[in-house]
Design a protein around this motif. Structure first.
Motif, mmCIF file in Angstrom:
data_model
loop_
_atom_site.group_PDB
_atom_site.id
_atom_site.type_symbol
_atom_site.label_atom_id
_atom_site.label_comp_id
_atom_site.label_asym_id
_atom_site.label_seq_id
_atom_site.Cartn_x
_atom_site.Cartn_y
_atom_site.Cartn_z
ATOM 1 N N TYR A 4 0.864 -1.180 0.000
ATOM 2 C CA TYR A 4 0.000 0.000 0.000
ATOM 3 C C TYR A 4 0.896 1.224 0.000
ATOM 4 O O TYR A 4 1.910 1.268 0.710
ATOM 5 N N ILE A 6 0.396 5.296 0.752
ATOM 6 C CA ILE A 6 -0.588 6.182 1.383
ATOM 7 C C ILE A 6 0.020 7.566 1.499
ATOM 8 O O ILE A 6 1.192 7.702 1.873
ATOM 9 N N GLU A 403 -8.058 -0.973 0.576
ATOM 10 C CA GLU A 403 -7.612 0.314 0.025
ATOM 11 C C GLU A 403 -8.753 1.020 -0.695
ATOM 12 O O GLU A 403 -8.895 2.231 -0.618
ATOM 13 N N GLN A 404 -9.616 0.213 -1.353
ATOM 14 C CA GLN A 404 -10.738 0.814 -2.081
ATOM 15 C C GLN A 404 -11.709 1.483 -1.105
ATOM 16 O O GLN A 404 -12.171 2.603 -1.324
ATOM 17 N N ARG A 407 -10.237 4.634 0.124
ATOM 18 C CA ARG A 407 -10.285 5.661 -0.931
ATOM 19 C C ARG A 407 -11.678 6.258 -1.032
ATOM 20 O O ARG A 407 -11.843 7.465 -1.194
ATOM 21 N N GLU A 408 -12.697 5.405 -0.909
ATOM 22 C CA GLU A 408 -14.071 5.909 -0.998
ATOM 23 C C GLU A 408 -14.387 6.871 0.145
ATOM 24 O O GLU A 408 -15.313 7.661 0.068
ATOM 25 N N ALA A 411 -9.455 8.833 1.421
ATOM 26 C CA ALA A 411 -8.017 8.650 1.678
ATOM 27 C C ALA A 411 -7.242 8.607 0.367
ATOM 28 O O ALA A 411 -7.767 8.165 -0.658
ATOM 29 N N ASP A 412 -6.012 9.054 0.416
ATOM 30 C CA ASP A 412 -5.100 8.870 -0.707
ATOM 31 C C ASP A 412 -4.337 7.586 -0.428
ATOM 32 O O ASP A 412 -3.357 7.584 0.336
ATOM 33 N N MET A 413 -4.808 6.508 -0.996
ATOM 34 C CA MET A 413 -4.206 5.189 -0.696
ATOM 35 C C MET A 413 -4.401 4.274 -1.888
ATOM 36 O O MET A 413 -5.485 4.224 -2.458
ATOM 37 N N GLU A 414 -3.380 3.584 -2.255
ATOM 38 C CA GLU A 414 -3.499 2.673 -3.393
ATOM 39 C C GLU A 414 -2.671 1.415 -3.156
ATOM 40 O O GLU A 414 -1.696 1.455 -2.408
ATOM 41 N N PHE A 427 0.923 7.623 -8.692
ATOM 42 C CA PHE A 427 0.172 7.913 -7.464
ATOM 43 C C PHE A 427 0.639 9.243 -6.863
ATOM 44 O O PHE A 427 -0.154 10.106 -6.498
ATOM 45 N N VAL A 431 -1.688 12.590 -6.242
ATOM 46 C CA VAL A 431 -2.083 13.151 -4.931
ATOM 47 C C VAL A 431 -1.263 14.399 -4.558
ATOM 48 O O VAL A 431 -1.600 15.088 -3.588
#
Ligand code: EPU
Length: 432
Positions: A4, A6, A403-404, A407-408, A411-414, A427, A431
């Motif tokens: 991840y 973030i 992570e999804q 994000r919803e 958050a800035d997370m992938e 990414f 961001v």
């Protein structure tokens, strides 16, 4: 390897929907092969541990049809082997539920000794004591645990500690034993109740699940059923902590607020607002929260599976908190990883002395186990700059689309591959 990435600093806001309880699902899936009829299980979480158990069930001949992502139809009537030796199975702790289930149904089972998260020594003496009390001979040989009996007969079993796994495993074997079984000092966790309700829906006779005495009257056979699993208390609690840590405003849907009382109470104590609805809970934090003392305990006490997440939160709160772990001997291993982000936590035996710091900074950290991994993500959501969390396969054992969902909530997370420098760059560009 997936990791991840973030960028911390966003307050989480909005709604998140909680999946079915992993630990209930593991017991329910094992129980589902105890009848030769078809069983339909709904609200299954799509997480690694569940998929591994389903594969193991298929490997012994059970039919498993994935109706959709969260529903499976299972038939134990086609089982051809009682030996569960799947290469993955020993990585999940709950593989041992197949021991109770197959022993109950076929009076014979051999399962690889379980692994699971490395959070301390995890003996299974209480499971063995229970099976033996029902009349089984139990041996551990070549990494396998074997249990067999010519017949199983009900008995009075007193557990030395309120073990969740032993309570469930003994319950599984006892539902098809002759006569009455009484389990004293049984675990009271919501998933123990859920597994008992599922077994009852298949024709078992279990009373008292959720109290410390469970009474089971054995029946000759079980029948098919359709059952929906309860929401995951720990997934919900994890989002509650993330909301509080980021000073956010999050409504967590598809929960049973009663199961979250110990967690809600601590959040309120440190200054968050917690609003309960019928099947949702809203957590709002508008300021830096305060300190407290916490001791993990069996349900209805504060859950050990929420200990790392609340420790991460307290690490950024005002004042000094004490967190005492009373279930596992080694569940503070993540503290050194948190320290890389600037926390100040000292571990002395089973206590963590958490001195809250005003700011965390992003760092590269490694998840040592499932819940500790979630705690590192919570810290990353708050830390200034970028955090990468490695070894996320642990987190994926128990959190669906983690992570999804984050994000919803803003958050800035992938999830990215650590070798894919382009994805990481993309990414960072996105961001800022
Ligand atoms: N214990 C024994 N002997 C036994 C059984 C347990 O000494 O025969 C001890 C353990 O060593 C531990 C304590 O009793 O110190 C509690 O263990 P328990 O049996 O209650 O835990 P478990 O069934 O192995 C389940 C969850 C864990 C959760 C615990 C406690 C599953 C698959 N796992 O484990 O979940 O921490 O109950 O609530 O249901 C997780 O989901 O991250 C996780 C680790």
């Amino acid at each position: 390897m997936d990791q991840y990435i973030i960028k911390g600093g966003k307050a989480l806001a909005g709604e998140v929907c909680i999946n079915g309880a992993k630990n209930a699902a593991l017991g329910i899936l094992a129980a589902s092969v105890m009848t030769d009829d078809f069983v339909t299980i709904e609200n299954l979480p799509d997480v690694r541990d569940i998929n591994v158990l389903l594969q193991a069930m298929e490997s012994i001949g059970a039919k498993v049809e994935r109706v959709n992502r969260h529903t499976a139809r299972i038939c134990g009537g086609a089982i051809t082997s009682v030996v569960v030796e799947n290469e993955y199975i020993r990585r999940i702790r709950a593989s041992y539920y197949l021991l109770g289930a197959l022993l109950g149904k076929y009076k014979n089972a051999r399962v690889s000794l379980p692994g699971g998260c490395d959070i301390g020594s995890r003996p299974i003496d209480q499971h063995i004591k229970g099976f033996e009390a029902l009349g089984a001979r139990v041996r551990i040989q070549h990494g396998m645990i074997e249990a067999e009996a010519s017949r199983l007969a009900g008995n009075h079993i007193y557990l030395d500690m309120a073990s969740v796994g032993a309570t469930i495993n003994i319950m599984l074997a006892a539902v098809l034993a002759e006569g009455q079984t009484i389990i004293e000092n049984s675990a009271k966790e919501p998933h123990v109740v859920d597994i008992a309700s599922f077994l009852n829906s298949m024709g078992a006779k279990i009373k008292g699940a959720g109290t410390d005495v469970i009474r089971i009257v054995g029946v000759p056979s079980l029948h098919g059923s359709t059952y929906s699993i309860i929401p995951d208390q720990i997934e919900a609690g994890t989002f509650m902590m993330a909301a509080a840590a980021t000073r956010g405003d999050v409504t967590i849907r598809n929960v049973i607020p009663k199961h979250l009382e110990a967690i809600s109470a601590k959040l309120v104590e440190i200054g968050a607002e917690v609003e309960e609805f019928d099947d949702a809970i809203r957590v709002v934090a508008t300021k830096r929260l305060g300190h407290t003392q916490i001791k993990t305990l069996p349900y209805p006490g504060f859950p050990t599976d929420m200990q790392p997440q609340i420790t991460a939160l307290l690490a950024m709160c005002e004042g000094t908190s004490i967190v005492t772990e009373s279930i596992y001997e080694n569940r503070f291993k993540y503290v050194d990883e948190l320290a890389r982000m600037g926390t100040s936590i000292k571990v002395e035996g089973n206590n963590a002395i958490v001195n809250g710091v005003a700011e965390l900074t992003g760092a590269s950290v490694c998840a040592p186990d499932l819940r500790a991994g979630a705690a590192l993500v919570i810290a990353g959501l708050v830390a200034e700059g970028y955090t990468t969390v490695e070894q996320i396969h642990y987190i994926e054992r128990g959190y669906e689309c983690f992570e999804q969902k984050m994000r919803e909530l803003g958050a800035d997370m992938e999830k990215v591959n650590s070798e894919d420098s382009k994805a990481i760059q993309k990414f960072k560009l996105k961001v800022g």
